[in-house]
Design a protein around this motif. Structure first.
Motif, PDB file in Angstrom:
ATOM      1  N   GLY A  93     -18.672   5.305 -13.313  1.00 34.43           N
ATOM      2  CA  GLY A  93     -17.859   6.508 -13.357  1.00 34.43           C
ATOM      3  C   GLY A  93     -16.498   6.309 -12.718  1.00 34.43           C
ATOM      4  O   GLY A  93     -16.310   5.412 -11.884  1.00 34.43           O
ATOM      5  N   PRO A  94     -15.519   7.128 -13.081  1.00 34.31           N
ATOM      6  CA  PRO A  94     -14.158   6.930 -12.567  1.00 34.31           C
ATOM      7  C   PRO A  94     -14.012   7.408 -11.136  1.00 34.31           C
ATOM      8  O   PRO A  94     -14.630   8.386 -10.718  1.00 34.31           O
ATOM      9  CB  PRO A  94     -13.315   7.794 -13.508  1.00 34.31           C
ATOM     10  CG  PRO A  94     -14.230   8.917 -13.898  1.00 34.31           C
ATOM     11  CD  PRO A  94     -15.603   8.306 -13.981  1.00 34.31           C
ATOM     12  N   ARG A  95     -13.200   6.697 -10.382  1.00 33.73           N
ATOM     13  CA  ARG A  95     -12.779   7.158  -9.063  1.00 33.73           C
ATOM     14  C   ARG A  95     -11.324   7.569  -9.192  1.00 33.73           C
ATOM     15  O   ARG A  95     -10.492   6.777  -9.669  1.00 33.73           O
ATOM     16  CB  ARG A  95     -12.957   6.048  -8.020  1.00 33.73           C
ATOM     17  CG  ARG A  95     -14.401   5.606  -7.875  1.00 33.73           C
ATOM     18  CD  ARG A  95     -15.280   6.722  -7.288  1.00 33.73           C
ATOM     19  NE  ARG A  95     -16.692   6.355  -7.225  1.00 33.73           N
ATOM     20  CZ  ARG A  95     -17.612   6.776  -8.075  1.00 33.73           C
ATOM     21  NH1 ARG A  95     -17.277   7.596  -9.076  1.00 33.73           N
ATOM     22  NH2 ARG A  95     -18.875   6.414  -7.940  1.00 33.73           N
ATOM     23  N   ARG A 126      -3.344  10.882 -10.220  1.00 33.98           N
ATOM     24  CA  ARG A 126      -2.594  10.235 -11.285  1.00 33.98           C
ATOM     25  C   ARG A 126      -3.196   8.913 -11.761  1.00 33.98           C
ATOM     26  O   ARG A 126      -2.713   8.329 -12.719  1.00 33.98           O
ATOM     27  CB  ARG A 126      -1.161  10.000 -10.827  1.00 33.98           C
ATOM     28  CG  ARG A 126      -0.393  11.286 -10.539  1.00 33.98           C
ATOM     29  CD  ARG A 126       1.011  10.987 -10.053  1.00 33.98           C
ATOM     30  NE  ARG A 126       1.768  12.219  -9.767  1.00 33.98           N
ATOM     31  CZ  ARG A 126       3.005  12.240  -9.322  1.00 33.98           C
ATOM     32  NH1 ARG A 126       3.647  11.077  -9.081  1.00 33.98           N
ATOM     33  NH2 ARG A 126       3.616  13.383  -9.090  1.00 33.98           N
ATOM     34  N   ARG A 127      -4.222   8.438 -11.089  1.00 25.96           N
ATOM     35  CA  ARG A 127      -4.830   7.153 -11.451  1.00 25.96           C
ATOM     36  C   ARG A 127      -6.353   7.271 -11.429  1.00 25.96           C
ATOM     37  O   ARG A 127      -6.919   8.083 -10.703  1.00 25.96           O
ATOM     38  CB  ARG A 127      -4.412   6.050 -10.474  1.00 25.96           C
ATOM     39  CG  ARG A 127      -2.960   5.652 -10.524  1.00 25.96           C
ATOM     40  CD  ARG A 127      -2.700   4.575  -9.480  1.00 25.96           C
ATOM     41  NE  ARG A 127      -1.328   4.153  -9.407  1.00 25.96           N
ATOM     42  CZ  ARG A 127      -0.806   3.136 -10.074  1.00 25.96           C
ATOM     43  NH1 ARG A 127      -1.597   2.412 -10.881  1.00 25.96           N
ATOM     44  NH2 ARG A 127       0.457   2.806  -9.957  1.00 25.96           N
ATOM     45  N   ALA A 128      -6.959   6.414 -12.212  1.00 28.13           N
ATOM     46  CA  ALA A 128      -8.411   6.283 -12.207  1.00 28.13           C
ATOM     47  C   ALA A 128      -8.753   4.803 -12.124  1.00 28.13           C
ATOM     48  O   ALA A 128      -8.007   3.947 -12.609  1.00 28.13           O
ATOM     49  CB  ALA A 128      -9.025   6.898 -13.459  1.00 28.13           C
ATOM     50  N   ALA A 129      -9.857   4.498 -11.483  1.00 24.49           N
ATOM     51  CA  ALA A 129     -10.352   3.121 -11.415  1.00 24.49           C
ATOM     52  C   ALA A 129     -11.860   3.154 -11.604  1.00 24.49           C
ATOM     53  O   ALA A 129     -12.541   4.104 -11.202  1.00 24.49           O
ATOM     54  CB  ALA A 129      -9.990   2.475 -10.072  1.00 24.49           C
ATOM     55  N   GLY A 172      -8.269  -0.161 -14.288  1.00 27.78           N
ATOM     56  CA  GLY A 172      -7.436   0.930 -13.829  1.00 27.78           C
ATOM     57  C   GLY A 172      -6.710   1.584 -14.985  1.00 27.78           C
ATOM     58  O   GLY A 172      -6.510   0.970 -16.047  1.00 27.78           O
ATOM     59  N   ALA A 173      -6.351   2.836 -14.805  1.00 26.22           N
ATOM     60  CA  ALA A 173      -5.600   3.560 -15.832  1.00 26.22           C
ATOM     61  C   ALA A 173      -4.751   4.633 -15.165  1.00 26.22           C
ATOM     62  O   ALA A 173      -5.071   5.114 -14.073  1.00 26.22           O
ATOM     63  CB  ALA A 173      -6.551   4.199 -16.846  1.00 26.22           C
ATOM     64  N   ARG A 174      -3.674   4.986 -15.830  1.00 26.06           N
ATOM     65  CA  ARG A 174      -2.879   6.142 -15.414  1.00 26.06           C
ATOM     66  C   ARG A 174      -3.424   7.375 -16.127  1.00 26.06           C
ATOM     67  O   ARG A 174      -3.798   7.302 -17.295  1.00 26.06           O
ATOM     68  CB  ARG A 174      -1.404   5.933 -15.746  1.00 26.06           C
ATOM     69  CG  ARG A 174      -0.779   4.763 -14.981  1.00 26.06           C
ATOM     70  CD  ARG A 174       0.720   4.692 -15.209  1.00 26.06           C
ATOM     71  NE  ARG A 174       1.302   3.550 -14.511  1.00 26.06           N
ATOM     72  CZ  ARG A 174       1.644   3.540 -13.227  1.00 26.06           C
ATOM     73  NH1 ARG A 174       1.488   4.640 -12.514  1.00 26.06           N
ATOM     74  NH2 ARG A 174       2.155   2.458 -12.665  1.00 26.06           N
ATOM     75  N   GLU A 209      -2.053  15.554 -19.563  1.00 26.34           N
ATOM     76  CA  GLU A 209      -3.052  16.176 -20.430  1.00 26.34           C
ATOM     77  C   GLU A 209      -4.472  15.722 -20.079  1.00 26.34           C
ATOM     78  O   GLU A 209      -5.442  16.115 -20.735  1.00 26.34           O
ATOM     79  CB  GLU A 209      -2.776  15.844 -21.899  1.00 26.34           C
ATOM     80  CG  GLU A 209      -1.505  16.477 -22.456  1.00 26.34           C
ATOM     81  CD  GLU A 209      -0.249  15.767 -21.932  1.00 26.34           C
ATOM     82  OE1 GLU A 209      -0.290  14.523 -21.775  1.00 26.34           O
ATOM     83  OE2 GLU A 209       0.740  16.469 -21.656  1.00 26.34           O
ATOM     84  N   GLY A 210      -4.587  14.863 -19.050  1.00 24.02           N
ATOM     85  CA  GLY A 210      -5.911  14.419 -18.636  1.00 24.02           C
ATOM     86  C   GLY A 210      -6.484  13.310 -19.487  1.00 24.02           C
ATOM     87  O   GLY A 210      -7.707  13.214 -19.660  1.00 24.02           O
ATOM     88  N   THR A 211      -5.625  12.464 -20.045  1.00 31.52           N
ATOM     89  CA  THR A 211      -6.086  11.304 -20.809  1.00 31.52           C
ATOM     90  C   THR A 211      -5.728  10.033 -20.045  1.00 31.52           C
ATOM     91  O   THR A 211      -4.905  10.048 -19.130  1.00 31.52           O
ATOM     92  CB  THR A 211      -5.451  11.265 -22.208  1.00 31.52           C
ATOM     93  OG1 THR A 211      -4.020  11.185 -22.061  1.00 31.52           O
ATOM     94  CG2 THR A 211      -5.810  12.519 -23.002  1.00 31.52           C
ATOM     95  N   PHE A 212      -6.326   8.914 -20.433  1.00 36.08           N
ATOM     96  CA  PHE A 212      -6.061   7.619 -19.813  1.00 36.08           C
ATOM     97  C   PHE A 212      -5.016   6.872 -20.622  1.00 36.08           C
ATOM     98  O   PHE A 212      -5.066   6.867 -21.859  1.00 36.08           O
ATOM     99  CB  PHE A 212      -7.329   6.771 -19.753  1.00 36.08           C
ATOM    100  CG  PHE A 212      -8.342   7.209 -18.724  1.00 36.08           C
ATOM    101  CD1 PHE A 212      -8.109   8.307 -17.904  1.00 36.08           C
ATOM    102  CD2 PHE A 212      -9.528   6.513 -18.566  1.00 36.08           C
ATOM    103  CE1 PHE A 212      -9.046   8.714 -16.962  1.00 36.08           C
ATOM    104  CE2 PHE A 212     -10.473   6.901 -17.629  1.00 36.08           C
ATOM    105  CZ  PHE A 212     -10.233   8.006 -16.826  1.00 36.08           C
TER     106      PHE A 212
END
Length: 675
Positions: A189-191, A197-200, A218-220, A224-227
């Protein structure tokens, strides 16, 4: 009054019903507002996992009544099954229910029943969910989606997905947003970074297991809540298998620090260690980041068997709560700037990989040699640790508990073998002068696992009756660094069998155990080691084999679940390259070598080690004159959870030892053995 009686014939107040009632441990601790929540086993309620809350006034209660079962089946072993937050109307919780595997949302103080958030699917094993992260500001929960695309267990894909909290996806799969692509077979699951602003997350692919090699992705996160800009930040998948290639780097956990840096546990240095990197300034890649506690050759992480495990957690003051150790674990507070580490005090020697924090308080789950797993709170301001829930309560006089000790034995080629030894112990009995006790070697599951030295009433059931137990952390076990863990690479069925035998022989040679009354037992991978041991040596007088792997060829060809479907490539070798090795090591094809009586225990709903393997094995044994018994349990999967099943299994095992060792016992039903 102390009575003299032969080992194995002692009377004990520890009954199988007490073992069953206290089977399992609390898990997945978390904080919802000012409350502590966790899941708890209920063997007497069909083995369900209850979600429990501790209110600020100390009141403890179930959040959901039976038959709600808060448990996930993603990768079959599951993981973090729930997430909660506080709204203006009270707590809000999202959870996976084991019955239909859907996600549900519930406001427990409203009195309303949980509402489904996700749809059912008729394809394969359906849709499954784990490791949820609530995003109420977006009206969503983000989690791992495991989606079956066909009827085979390997027809599956996994992505990070966003599920609307309004229930609009309960009947419509297309209302679930996929945030990541399915470029990797497995994801956690994402942290989410503190600024949102970032997910890992962690990802890996077949044929690797997560302790072989993983990537930190990692992703920004867009407005709109997308990666976007999805890329690897750390870790290494490597190229290695059982017979060579470059080793990968196992990252077991990732979190964000308050300053936006990325924290993760990596074994690039030979031990799982906490590292930090700046995702913008650092180049990333293998062995990336700065080690935060380089002076310790210890494990700060472990094998990722369950999605969402936590061995460390950033605290609001910038320090880290860390679970660490070598062979055993403790909870400490790490200063990431100085590298200083201060451990909490207390009787606990093993901490589960589950942590939560609330202000200056750290919550964990811990046990010791004389206490079962409890919910423990550490106040980082005062350094005081105390039990706040699931408090260990002695169901009988602790004088009957075993007195274990950790030992290191010498195996083939002079290698170290770690084990926990539990000699027979009962304050009411002594054995006749000169008599040596029977001993049972316990082989843990995994095999990439670890047997902790904690109070286990199942062990006490045997030791209080005069039967010793030796829990062997054979080569391949975790807790002793990557080199020890990888001794099993290509050597499953060899090193584990040799190490268990070396411990048993050493106990006999030194006069601790009766050489003529040695036994071996284990479940899952431990069941494999038990069966392999009975076909490889005449050392053991009998064995108990539970939900085992018995046929490597079948396991490598769609006879198990996806997560472990290529595990054997590292444990044995690539099937296409060494098919003869799969046949030669399998107990199924060595059944003619078994001479010792055995008990075989199996859950009929087991999809990890399916009952068909037991059926083929029994067909090979039939007519060979080997006394054996087979007990199969409807409604049980991989590992037994129901009280009646546990009672029957424990008593049947004692009955096997009673018959094989010539013990005088009338307190368990006789076990009918057939040849």
């Amino acid at each position: 009054m102390v009575t003299t009686a032969p080992y194995g014939a002692w009377t004990s107040p520890i009954e199988a019903r007490a073992v069953a009632a206290h089977d399992g441990r609390p898990g997945f601790v978390g904080v919802v507002g000012d409350e502590v929540w966790w899941t708890e086993p209920r063997p007497a309620e069909g083995g369900r996992r209850a979600l429990v809350r501790l209110r600020p006034d100390g009141t403890e209660e179930s959040v959901l009544p039976a038959p709600w079962n808060v448990r996930s089946r993603v990768v079959e072993y599951g993981g973090q099954p729930w997430a909660g937050t506080v709204t203006a109307h009270g707590p809000l919780v999202v959870f996976s229910d084991f019955a239909d595997l859907r996600l549900y949302v519930c406001a427990p103080d409203s009195g309303e029943a949980p509402r489904p958030l996700t749809p059912l699917s008729g394809v394969g094993a359906g849709l499954r969910w784990v490791d949820p992260v609530l995003r109420p500001e977006l009206g969503e929960v983000w989690c791992v989606l495991e989606e079956f695309t066909g009827d085979r267990p390997t027809d599956v894909r996994r992505v990070i997905a966003a599920v609307p909290l309004d229930g609009s996806a309960a009947e419509h799969r297309d209302h679930v947003r996929e945030l990541s692509d399915d470029r990797h077979r497995f994801v956690t699951g994402p942290r989410i970074s503190p600024d949102g602003r970032r997910a890992a997350w962690i990802a890996w692919d077949h044929p690797l297991m997560p302790w072989d090699g993983t990537l930190v992705m990692g992703a920004r996160i867009t407005g709109e809540g997308t990666f976007e800009d999805i890329r690897p930040l750390a870790g290494d998948l490597g190229t290695g298998g059982a017979d060579g290639g470059a080793a990968g780097e196992s990252v077991a956990q990732v979190e964000w620090a308050s300053d936006g840096s990325l924290l993760f546990v990596s074994d690039a240095g030979g031990w799982w260690e906490v590292r930090r990197l700046d995702p913008d300034a650092d180049g990333g890649g293998p062995a990336a980041g700065r080690r935060l506690c380089p002076s310790r050759q210890e494990e700060f992480g472990g094998p990722l068997w369950n999605v969402g495990q936590r061995w460390f957690l950033p605290l609001e003051n910038g320090t880290l709560a860390v679970i660490h150790g070598r062979g055993s674990t403790t909870l400490g507070i790490l200063d990431p700037v100085s590298g200083d580490l201060v451990d909490s005090a207390g009787p606990w020697t093993e901490w589960a990989s589950s942590l939560a924090a609330h202000g200056s308080r750290v919550l964990g789950i811990a046990a010791g040699p004389h206490s079962s797993y409890e919910i423990v709170e550490l106040d980082t301001c005062t350094g005081r640790a105390r039990v706040i829930a699931c408090r260990h309560a002695d169901v009988l006089d602790p004088a009957y508990y075993p007195r274990p000790r950790s030992r290191t034995f010498t195996g083939p080629d002079g290698r170290d073998i770690h084990a926990h030894i539990y000699p027979p112990h009962n304050p009411d009995h002594v054995a006749p002068d000169g008599e040596l006790p029977p001993f049972v070697v316990w082989a843990h599951g995994g095999p990439t696992g670890h047997a902790p030295m904690v109070l286990d009433l199942e062990i006490a059931y045997f030791t209080s009756r005069g039967i010793g137990v030796a829990e062997v952390n054979y080569g391949g076990s975790t807790g002793y660094g990557r080199e020890y863990r990888e001794r099993l690479r290509g050597q499953w069925g060899v090193v584990d069998v040799e190490d268990c035998a070396a411990v048993a022989r050493s106990l006999a040679d030194e006069g601790t155990a009766d050489r003529a009354r040695l036994a071996i037992r284990g479940g899952s991978a431990g069941g494999w080691t038990t069966a392999a041991s009975l076909t490889a040596t005449d050392l053991y007088a009998c064995g108990t084999i539970s939900y085992p792997i018995l046929d490597l060829t079948g396991w490598a060809t769609d006879e198990t679940h996806d997560f472990e479907s290529r595990y054997l490539e590292s444990l044995v070798g690539p099937f296409a390259e060494v098919p003869d090795r799969y046949r030669e090591r399998s107990p199924l094809h060595r059944a003619d070598r078994i001479t010792a009586p055995f008990l075989l225990l199996q859950g009929l709903d087991d999809v990890i080690c399916p009952p068909v393997q037991c059926e083929r094995f029994l067909a090979e044994v039939a007519g060979r004159g080997i006394p054996h018994a087979y007990l199969a349990f409807a409604g049980e999967g991989h590992g037994f959870r129901r009280a009646d099943t546990i009672v029957r299994a424990v008593e049947a095992e004692l009955a096997l030892y009673s018959r094989t060792f010539g013990l005088d016992r009338t307190d368990v039903p006789a076990l009918e053995l057939r040849g």
